[in-house]
Design a protein around this motif. Structure first.
Motif, short mmCIF file in Angstrom:
data_model
loop_
_atom_site.label_atom_id
_atom_site.label_comp_id
_atom_site.label_asym_id
_atom_site.label_seq_id
_atom_site.Cartn_x
_atom_site.Cartn_y
_atom_site.Cartn_z
N ASP A 25 44.62 32.99 40.42
CA ASP A 25 43.48 32.59 39.61
C ASP A 25 42.25 32.29 40.46
O ASP A 25 41.12 32.48 40.03
CB ASP A 25 43.83 31.36 38.77
N TYR A 26 42.49 31.79 41.67
CA TYR A 26 41.40 31.45 42.58
C TYR A 26 41.75 31.84 44.01
O TYR A 26 42.92 31.85 44.39
CB TYR A 26 41.10 29.94 42.57
N MET A 27 40.70 32.12 44.77
CA MET A 27 40.83 32.32 46.20
C MET A 27 39.91 31.32 46.87
O MET A 27 38.75 31.16 46.47
CB MET A 27 40.42 33.74 46.59
N VAL A 28 40.43 30.62 47.85
CA VAL A 28 39.62 29.69 48.63
C VAL A 28 39.51 30.28 50.03
O VAL A 28 40.49 30.72 50.62
CB VAL A 28 40.27 28.29 48.68
N VAL A 29 38.29 30.30 50.56
CA VAL A 29 38.02 30.80 51.90
C VAL A 29 37.30 29.70 52.66
O VAL A 29 36.33 29.12 52.15
CB VAL A 29 37.15 32.08 51.87
N ALA A 30 37.80 29.40 53.87
CA ALA A 30 37.17 28.37 54.69
C ALA A 30 37.37 28.71 56.16
O ALA A 30 38.23 29.53 56.51
CB ALA A 30 37.76 27.00 54.39
N ASP A 74 49.02 30.14 42.17
CA ASP A 74 47.78 30.43 41.44
C ASP A 74 46.54 30.39 42.33
O ASP A 74 45.46 30.80 41.91
CB ASP A 74 47.59 29.43 40.29
N VAL A 75 46.71 29.87 43.54
CA VAL A 75 45.59 29.78 44.49
C VAL A 75 46.02 30.39 45.82
O VAL A 75 47.08 30.06 46.35
CB VAL A 75 45.15 28.31 44.70
N ILE A 76 45.19 31.27 46.34
CA ILE A 76 45.39 31.85 47.66
C ILE A 76 44.33 31.25 48.58
O ILE A 76 43.15 31.28 48.25
CB ILE A 76 45.21 33.39 47.63
N VAL A 77 44.75 30.72 49.72
CA VAL A 77 43.82 30.10 50.66
C VAL A 77 43.79 30.92 51.94
O VAL A 77 44.83 31.24 52.51
CB VAL A 77 44.24 28.65 50.98
N HIS A 78 42.59 31.27 52.37
CA HIS A 78 42.37 31.99 53.63
C HIS A 78 41.61 31.05 54.57
O HIS A 78 40.51 30.61 54.24
CB HIS A 78 41.53 33.25 53.43
N LEU A 79 42.20 30.77 55.72
CA LEU A 79 41.54 29.94 56.72
C LEU A 79 41.29 30.81 57.95
O LEU A 79 42.22 31.47 58.45
CB LEU A 79 42.43 28.75 57.09
#
Length: 104
Positions: A25-30, A74-79
């Motif tokens: 549902d969401y992708m977080v990029v940091a 539901d959330v994919i995080v890319h660091l």
């Protein structure tokens, strides 16, 4: 995203994926300032997800920590380290149809 803010992540953005992809549902990029910071953020975030939801997320890339992917369902995080993030530019790739990604 609070966990990433607490760990001093750089330029954290949340990109809604609803209607664009069925992977999440969401992708977080940091970004982190170094591989060591990226690894630390990923490890802490994975532990918080496990503590809160009772399951360990899938993690890839932790050994080099240039780009760590955390699949929390539901959330994919890319660091990323900053130069790796610039090279792949995921925000631009996934923000198609949007004026700009949401800054959280």
């Amino acid at each position: 995203m609070k966990s990433l803010d607490d760990d001093q992540a750089v330029e954290a953005v949340s990109i809604p994926l609803a209607g664009k992809s069925s992977i999440a549902d969401y992708m977080v990029v940091a970004s982190g300032r170094s591989s060591r910071q990226v690894a630390s953020m990923a490890t802490k975030l994975a532990q918080k997800i496990k503590d809160q939801f009772g399951h360990s997320p899938k993690i890839e890339g932790l050994n080099t920590a240039d780009w760590v992917l955390i699949d929390a369902g539901d959330v994919i995080v890319h660091l990323f380290r900053p130069e790796v993030r610039s090279f792949y530019n995921l925000e631009r790739m996934w923000a198609f149809g949007d004026a700009s990604p949401e800054h959280a």
